[in-house]
Design a protein around this motif. Structure first.
Motif, PDB file in Angstrom:
ATOM      1  N   LEU A 113      38.772  63.742  61.324  1.00 19.70           N
ATOM      2  CA  LEU A 113      39.788  62.837  61.868  1.00 19.70           C
ATOM      3  C   LEU A 113      39.514  61.394  61.442  1.00 19.70           C
ATOM      4  O   LEU A 113      40.448  60.665  61.066  1.00 19.70           O
ATOM      5  CB  LEU A 113      39.809  62.949  63.388  1.00 19.70           C
ATOM      6  N   ALA A 114      38.250  60.977  61.487  1.00 22.64           N
ATOM      7  CA  ALA A 114      37.901  59.619  61.052  1.00 22.64           C
ATOM      8  C   ALA A 114      38.233  59.427  59.575  1.00 22.64           C
ATOM      9  O   ALA A 114      38.756  58.381  59.175  1.00 22.64           O
ATOM     10  CB  ALA A 114      36.423  59.361  61.304  1.00 22.64           C
ATOM     11  N   LEU A 115      37.957  60.452  58.769  1.00 22.42           N
ATOM     12  CA  LEU A 115      38.288  60.363  57.347  1.00 22.42           C
ATOM     13  C   LEU A 115      39.794  60.293  57.156  1.00 22.42           C
ATOM     14  O   LEU A 115      40.299  59.529  56.318  1.00 22.42           O
ATOM     15  CB  LEU A 115      37.711  61.577  56.618  1.00 22.42           C
ATOM     16  N   GLY A 116      40.547  61.069  57.944  1.00 22.65           N
ATOM     17  CA  GLY A 116      41.998  61.014  57.858  1.00 22.65           C
ATOM     18  C   GLY A 116      42.538  59.637  58.209  1.00 22.65           C
ATOM     19  O   GLY A 116      43.440  59.117  57.533  1.00 22.65           O
ATOM     20  N   LEU A 117      41.988  59.026  59.243  1.00 23.63           N
ATOM     21  CA  LEU A 117      42.428  57.681  59.636  1.00 23.63           C
ATOM     22  C   LEU A 117      42.101  56.657  58.555  1.00 23.63           C
ATOM     23  O   LEU A 117      42.898  55.748  58.282  1.00 23.63           O
ATOM     24  CB  LEU A 117      41.779  57.286  60.958  1.00 23.63           C
ATOM     25  N   ALA A 118      40.926  56.809  57.929  1.00 22.83           N
ATOM     26  CA  ALA A 118      40.569  55.897  56.835  1.00 22.83           C
ATOM     27  C   ALA A 118      41.549  56.044  55.673  1.00 22.83           C
ATOM     28  O   ALA A 118      41.997  55.043  55.094  1.00 22.83           O
ATOM     29  CB  ALA A 118      39.140  56.187  56.367  1.00 22.83           C
ATOM     30  N   CYS A 119      41.905  57.283  55.355  1.00 22.93           N
ATOM     31  CA  CYS A 119      42.897  57.510  54.290  1.00 22.93           C
ATOM     32  C   CYS A 119      44.259  56.941  54.688  1.00 22.93           C
ATOM     33  O   CYS A 119      44.996  56.425  53.845  1.00 22.93           O
ATOM     34  CB  CYS A 119      43.006  58.999  53.991  1.00 22.93           C
ATOM     35  N   GLY A 120      44.591  57.036  55.984  1.00 22.81           N
ATOM     36  CA  GLY A 120      45.846  56.461  56.447  1.00 22.81           C
ATOM     37  C   GLY A 120      45.888  54.960  56.273  1.00 22.81           C
ATOM     38  O   GLY A 120      46.900  54.388  55.846  1.00 22.81           O
ATOM     39  N   VAL A 121      44.776  54.292  56.592  1.00 17.56           N
ATOM     40  CA  VAL A 121      44.710  52.835  56.411  1.00 17.56           C
ATOM     41  C   VAL A 121      44.853  52.479  54.929  1.00 17.56           C
ATOM     42  O   VAL A 121      45.561  51.528  54.566  1.00 17.56           O
ATOM     43  CB  VAL A 121      43.384  52.294  56.980  1.00 17.56           C
ATOM     44  N   ASN A 158      47.580  53.536  45.599  1.00 20.73           N
ATOM     45  CA  ASN A 158      46.984  54.002  46.854  1.00 20.73           C
ATOM     46  C   ASN A 158      46.289  55.342  46.661  1.00 20.73           C
ATOM     47  O   ASN A 158      45.258  55.611  47.281  1.00 20.73           O
ATOM     48  CB  ASN A 158      48.059  54.156  47.933  1.00 20.73           C
ATOM     49  N   PHE A 159      46.842  56.184  45.806  1.00 22.28           N
ATOM     50  CA  PHE A 159      46.268  57.505  45.547  1.00 22.28           C
ATOM     51  C   PHE A 159      44.842  57.380  45.011  1.00 22.28           C
ATOM     52  O   PHE A 159      43.961  58.169  45.359  1.00 22.28           O
ATOM     53  CB  PHE A 159      47.148  58.264  44.550  1.00 22.28           C
ATOM     54  N   PHE A 160      44.641  56.379  44.164  1.00 24.23           N
ATOM     55  CA  PHE A 160      43.305  56.134  43.614  1.00 24.23           C
ATOM     56  C   PHE A 160      42.309  55.870  44.736  1.00 24.23           C
ATOM     57  O   PHE A 160      41.249  56.501  44.818  1.00 24.23           O
ATOM     58  CB  PHE A 160      43.352  54.950  42.648  1.00 24.23           C
ATOM     59  N   TRP A 161      42.642  54.934  45.622  1.00 20.91           N
ATOM     60  CA  TRP A 161      41.709  54.555  46.684  1.00 20.91           C
ATOM     61  C   TRP A 161      41.490  55.695  47.679  1.00 20.91           C
ATOM     62  O   TRP A 161      40.360  55.944  48.109  1.00 20.91           O
ATOM     63  CB  TRP A 161      42.219  53.313  47.409  1.00 20.91           C
ATOM     64  N   ILE A 162      42.563  56.383  48.014  1.00 20.26           N
ATOM     65  CA  ILE A 162      42.424  57.500  48.963  1.00 20.26           C
ATOM     66  C   ILE A 162      41.536  58.588  48.377  1.00 20.26           C
ATOM     67  O   ILE A 162      40.644  59.124  49.053  1.00 20.26           O
ATOM     68  CB  ILE A 162      43.808  58.074  49.330  1.00 20.26           C
ATOM     69  N   SER A 163      41.731  58.901  47.102  1.00 16.80           N
ATOM     70  CA  SER A 163      40.948  59.965  46.471  1.00 16.80           C
ATOM     71  C   SER A 163      39.468  59.602  46.379  1.00 16.80           C
ATOM     72  O   SER A 163      38.595  60.429  46.661  1.00 16.80           O
ATOM     73  CB  SER A 163      41.492  60.258  45.071  1.00 16.80           C
TER      74      SER A 163
END
Length: 380
Positions: free
Chosen positions: A331-339, A352-357
C-alpha cells in the motif's frame, strides 16, 4: 576455529547479528548458528565449533532456560555448560532475567541498553571486550574499541600493544587512513546476511537496468514506447529469482516459480487501468492529475501485493504479521506511485511512467529483501 562462539535463543538473532558485526569490526572471527548450511548436521556443526572456539559468549534472556525439545536443559544452558567446563565462558545479559545456580556465580555484564552506536563508550560492553581479549590473546582489545576512529588514539594504542594483529595497520604518525572508510564499508557489506547481500545486489542491478531500459525504449513525449519495454519486468523477475536461489531462501524450483508470480503481478498492474475511469467518475474528478494518482496507486499496489503474496506462498510458513507487513508495504508503494503519477518529478524528466517504474522497482526490491530476511531469520 572462531575467536568467539555466540550462544543465544533464535528469537534474539537480529540482536546477535549486531554483536557479531561489532566484534568482527574489531578483527575477531565470530561464529553463531546463522552460519549453518543446509544439508549439514546442526548438532554436529555446533558441537564442533563450540569445542574449538577460543571463548563463548552466552546470551541470557528469560527464555534461554526453556528447553526446546522437552528435555530438562535448554540448548543455551547446554552450550553454557560446555563453555564453563572449558573455562571460556563470557556471559552477558540481553534481557533482564534472574539467573539461577550455577550461572549466578559468574559475573555477567548487562548489555540490555547496548547498541552498535555505543561500541566505544558502553562500560559493560568494554568490560566484555576485556574478558574476550584475555581469552583470544589480545589484551588491548577494549582499548582498541575505545580509540574508535581517532587517529591519534589509535596510534597511541598501536604503540602500547604492538603485538596486536591490528597494530601494524595503524598509521604511526596518527594521520587518518584514507582507505579506512572503504575498508569499513567492505566489512559491513561482508557482515550482511547472505540473503540481504544477494537481494540488495539484485535490487540495485534491476534499478539501474530499469533506468537504462526506460531511457532507451520508454515512452517518448507523445507516449509511444517500444514493445521491448515489456521485457523489463520479466528480466528483473529472473534476476530476483536468481538471488532468492543463490541466497538459499528458496530451492531452484520454487525460485523459478517466483518469476511466474512476478509476471502475474505485472499483468495485474497493467489490467488495473480499466478501473481508473470508473473511480474518477465515482469521485467526480476529471483532472489528469487525479487520473495519474489513481492509476499509480492501483498499479503500484496491485503489482506489488500480488507478486510479494505469490512469493510468500512459495516461501511458506509466513505468519499473519508477515502478511500484514506485505499489505502495508504494498500500500505504501502504491501511494508513492500515486504521488509520482501527479507529475511531481516531471520537471526532471517528462515521463511519469519512468519515475513510477524506477521507484517501484527499487522499493519492491526492498520489500522482497525484507520478506526474504524474515524467512531466513525464522528458518532455524
Amino acid at each position: 576455529m572462531a575467536d568467539v562462539f555466540i550462544s543465544y535463543k533464535s528469537r534474539m538473532r537480529p540482536r546477535v547479528r549486531e554483536i557479531a558485526a561489532a566484534l568482527e569490526e574489531l578483527g575477531l572471527t565470530v561464529w553463531f548458528d546463522a552460519e549453518l548450511e543446509a544439508g549439514r548436521s546442526f548438532a554436529a556443526v555446533i558441537n564442533s565449533e563450540l569445542a574449538k572456539a577460543r571463548c563463548v559468549i552466552v546470551c541470557w534472556t528469560p527464555d534461554a532456560f526453556a528447553p526446546e525439545d522437552g528435555s530438562e536443559i535448554s540448548w543455551v544452558e547446554a552450550e553454557a555448560s560446555i563453555a564453563r567446563d572449558r573455562k571460556v565462558i563470557v556471559p552477558v545479559m540481553l534481557e533482564r532475567v534472574p539467573l539461577k545456580a550455577p550461572w549466578n556465580m559468574f559475573h555477567t555484564e548487562r548489555l540490555m541498553d547496548w547498541s552498535p552506536a555505543l561500541v566505544a563508550t558502553h562500560g559493560p560492553w568494554l568490560a566484555t571486550l576485556e574478558v574476550i581479549g584475555r581469552h583470544v590473546g589480545r589484551p588491548g582489545l577494549a582499548d582498541y574499541a575505545r580509540a574508535g576512529d581517532d587517529p591519534a588514539a589509535l596510534a597511541a594504542w598501536a604503540r602500547a600493544y604492538p603485538e596486536d594483529p591490528r597494530a601494524p595497520a595503524v598509521p604511526a604518525d596518527g594521520k587518518p587512513d584514507p582507505t579506512l572508510p572503504a575498508r569499513r564499508a567492505i566489512r559491513q557489506i561482508a557482515q550482511m546476511p547472505v540473503a540481504m547481500r544477494w537481494l540488495l545486489g539484485a535490487t540495485l542491478f534491476n534499478t539501474i537496468a530499469a533506468i537504462l531500459l526506460l531511457l532507451r525504449f520508454g515512452p517518448d513525449a507523445s507516449g509511444n514506447a517500444s514493445a521491448l519495454i515489456n521485457a523489463g519486468p520479466i528480466l528483473s523477475a529472473a534476476v530476483w529469482a536468481l538471488a532468492l536461489w543463490r541466497s538459499k531462501v528458496l530451492d531452484i524450483g520454487r525460485a523459478l516459480f517466483t518469476i511466474m508470480a512476478s509476471i502475474i503481478g505485472f499483468v495485474v498492474a497493467i489490467f488495473s487501468a480499466p478501473l481508473v475511469e470508473p473511480l474518477m467518475a465515482l469521485f467526480n474528478t476529471p483532472s489528469d492529475q487525479a487520473r495519474g494518482f489513481i492509476n499509480g496507486v492501483l498499479s503500484g499496489f496491485g503489482g506489488a501485493f500480488v507478486s510479494l503474496g505469490g512469493i510468500a506462498l512459495l516461501i511458506g510458513n509466513v505468519g499473519r504479521d508477515r502478511w500484514i507487513k506485505i499489505l502495508l508495504g504494498s500500500l505504501a508503494l502504491g501511494l508513492a506511485c500515486g504521488v509520482l503519477g501527479l507529475g511531481v518529478l516531471k520537471p526532471l524528466y517528462q515521463s511519469n511512467f519512468f519515475w513510477i517504474s524506477v521507484v517501484w522497482t527499487f522499493v519492491y526490491g526492498l520489500l522482497l529483501t525484507r520478506l526474504a530476511l524474515g524467512r531466513s531469520a525464522s528458518s532455524m
